[in-house]
Write a protein that holds these residues in place. Structure first.
Motif, PDB file in Angstrom:
ATOM      1  N   VAL A  38       7.768   2.650 -12.852  1.00 39.00           N
ATOM      2  CA  VAL A  38       8.108   1.986 -14.051  1.00 39.00           C
ATOM      3  C   VAL A  38       7.753   0.547 -13.166  1.00 39.00           C
ATOM      4  CG1 VAL A  38       9.486   0.770 -14.845  1.00 39.00           C
ATOM      5  CG2 VAL A  38       9.978   2.948 -15.092  1.00 39.00           C
ATOM      6  N   ALA A  39       8.074  -0.085 -11.938  1.00 39.41           N
ATOM      7  CA  ALA A  39       8.257  -1.158 -11.568  1.00 39.41           C
ATOM      8  C   ALA A  39       6.183  -1.623 -10.289  1.00 39.41           C
ATOM      9  CB  ALA A  39       8.642  -1.536 -10.233  1.00 39.41           C
ATOM     10  N   GLY A  40       5.524  -0.474  -9.905  1.00 41.48           N
ATOM     11  CA  GLY A  40       5.244  -0.476  -8.650  1.00 41.48           C
ATOM     12  C   GLY A  40       5.132  -1.182  -7.872  1.00 41.48           C
ATOM     13  N   LEU A  41       6.323  -1.487  -7.389  1.00 38.49           N
ATOM     14  CA  LEU A  41       6.511  -2.636  -6.199  1.00 38.49           C
ATOM     15  C   LEU A  41       6.451  -1.892  -4.820  1.00 38.49           C
ATOM     16  CD1 LEU A  41       8.870  -4.726  -7.804  1.00 38.49           C
ATOM     17  CD2 LEU A  41       6.771  -5.176  -7.493  1.00 38.49           C
ATOM     18  N   GLY A  42       5.563  -1.166  -4.353  1.00 34.03           N
ATOM     19  CA  GLY A  42       5.101  -0.644  -3.244  1.00 34.03           C
ATOM     20  C   GLY A  42       5.048  -1.642  -2.290  1.00 34.03           C
TER      21      GLY A  42
ATOM     22  N   LEU B 107       0.370  -1.002   0.332  1.00 34.26           N
ATOM     23  CA  LEU B 107      -0.011   0.163  -0.240  1.00 34.26           C
ATOM     24  C   LEU B 107       0.909   1.443   0.212  1.00 34.26           C
ATOM     25  CD1 LEU B 107      -2.484  -1.138   2.582  1.00 34.26           C
ATOM     26  CD2 LEU B 107      -2.742  -0.875   0.000  1.00 34.26           C
ATOM     27  N   ASN B 108       2.232   0.825  -0.432  1.00 30.92           N
ATOM     28  CA  ASN B 108       3.210   2.498   0.317  1.00 30.92           C
ATOM     29  C   ASN B 108       3.007   2.901  -1.724  1.00 30.92           C
ATOM     30  OD1 ASN B 108       3.737   1.723   2.782  1.00 30.92           O
ATOM     31  ND2 ASN B 108       4.484  -0.440   1.913  1.00 30.92           N
ATOM     32  N   SER B 109       4.048   4.282  -1.281  1.00 30.37           N
ATOM     33  CA  SER B 109       3.963   4.326  -2.459  1.00 30.37           C
ATOM     34  C   SER B 109       5.268   5.647  -2.913  1.00 30.37           C
ATOM     35  CB  SER B 109       2.844   5.785  -3.693  1.00 30.37           C
ATOM     36  OG  SER B 109       2.548   6.580  -2.618  1.00 30.37           O
TER      37      SER B 109
ATOM     38  N   ASP C 190      11.732   4.297 -10.086  1.00 24.75           N
ATOM     39  CA  ASP C 190      11.215   2.973 -10.258  1.00 24.75           C
ATOM     40  C   ASP C 190       9.911   2.958  -9.693  1.00 24.75           C
ATOM     41  OD1 ASP C 190      12.123  -0.003 -10.037  1.00 24.75           O
ATOM     42  OD2 ASP C 190      11.970   0.441  -7.133  1.00 24.75           O
ATOM     43  N   PHE C 191       9.875   3.529  -8.843  1.00 20.80           N
ATOM     44  CA  PHE C 191       8.107   3.204  -8.744  1.00 20.80           C
ATOM     45  C   PHE C 191       7.329   3.295  -9.377  1.00 20.80           C
ATOM     46  CE2 PHE C 191       3.572   3.985  -6.649  1.00 20.80           C
ATOM     47  CZ  PHE C 191       4.043   2.996  -5.873  1.00 20.80           C
TER      48      PHE C 191
END
Length: 95
Positions: free
Chosen positions: A91-95, A81-83, A88-89
């Motif tokens: 592109v990858a969205g791995l929060g 649920l993080n951002s 990098d976030f």
């Protein structure tokens, strides 16, 4: 005489993190998240709480050791649920 233990910013004993090992581009999301956690521990030069009333959960302005500055939102320690405003976030969205 032994050296004193290093302390983290919160006064607790700092853990010695071993750099995660990866197999090229063949990595799982979990491995990529672990890599980002390691970088967060080893590459953050300083941070500023933008919402101090929320303590660990809130927004932080972070400056990395390379000089990049971005805003990180911590909403949960286990769920994604993080951002972050870093590239990098985005592109990858791995929060």
């Amino acid at each position: 005489m032994s050296k004193p233990a290093k302390r983290a910013r919160n006064g607790r004993k700092a853990s010695r993190q071993k750099r995660p090992e990866f197999l090229g581009w063949n990595t799982t999301d979990e491995e990529e998240i672990e890599r980002r956690r390691w970088r967060g521990i080893t590459e953050v030069a300083e941070f500023e709480e933008l919402e101090p009333e929320f303590r660990a959960f809130g927004s932080f302005r972070v400056r990395s050791s390379t000089g990049s500055t971005y805003v990180v939102e911590v909403r949960h320690f286990e769920r994604r649920l993080n951002s972050c405003t870093c590239r990098d976030f985005e592109v990858a969205g791995l929060g």
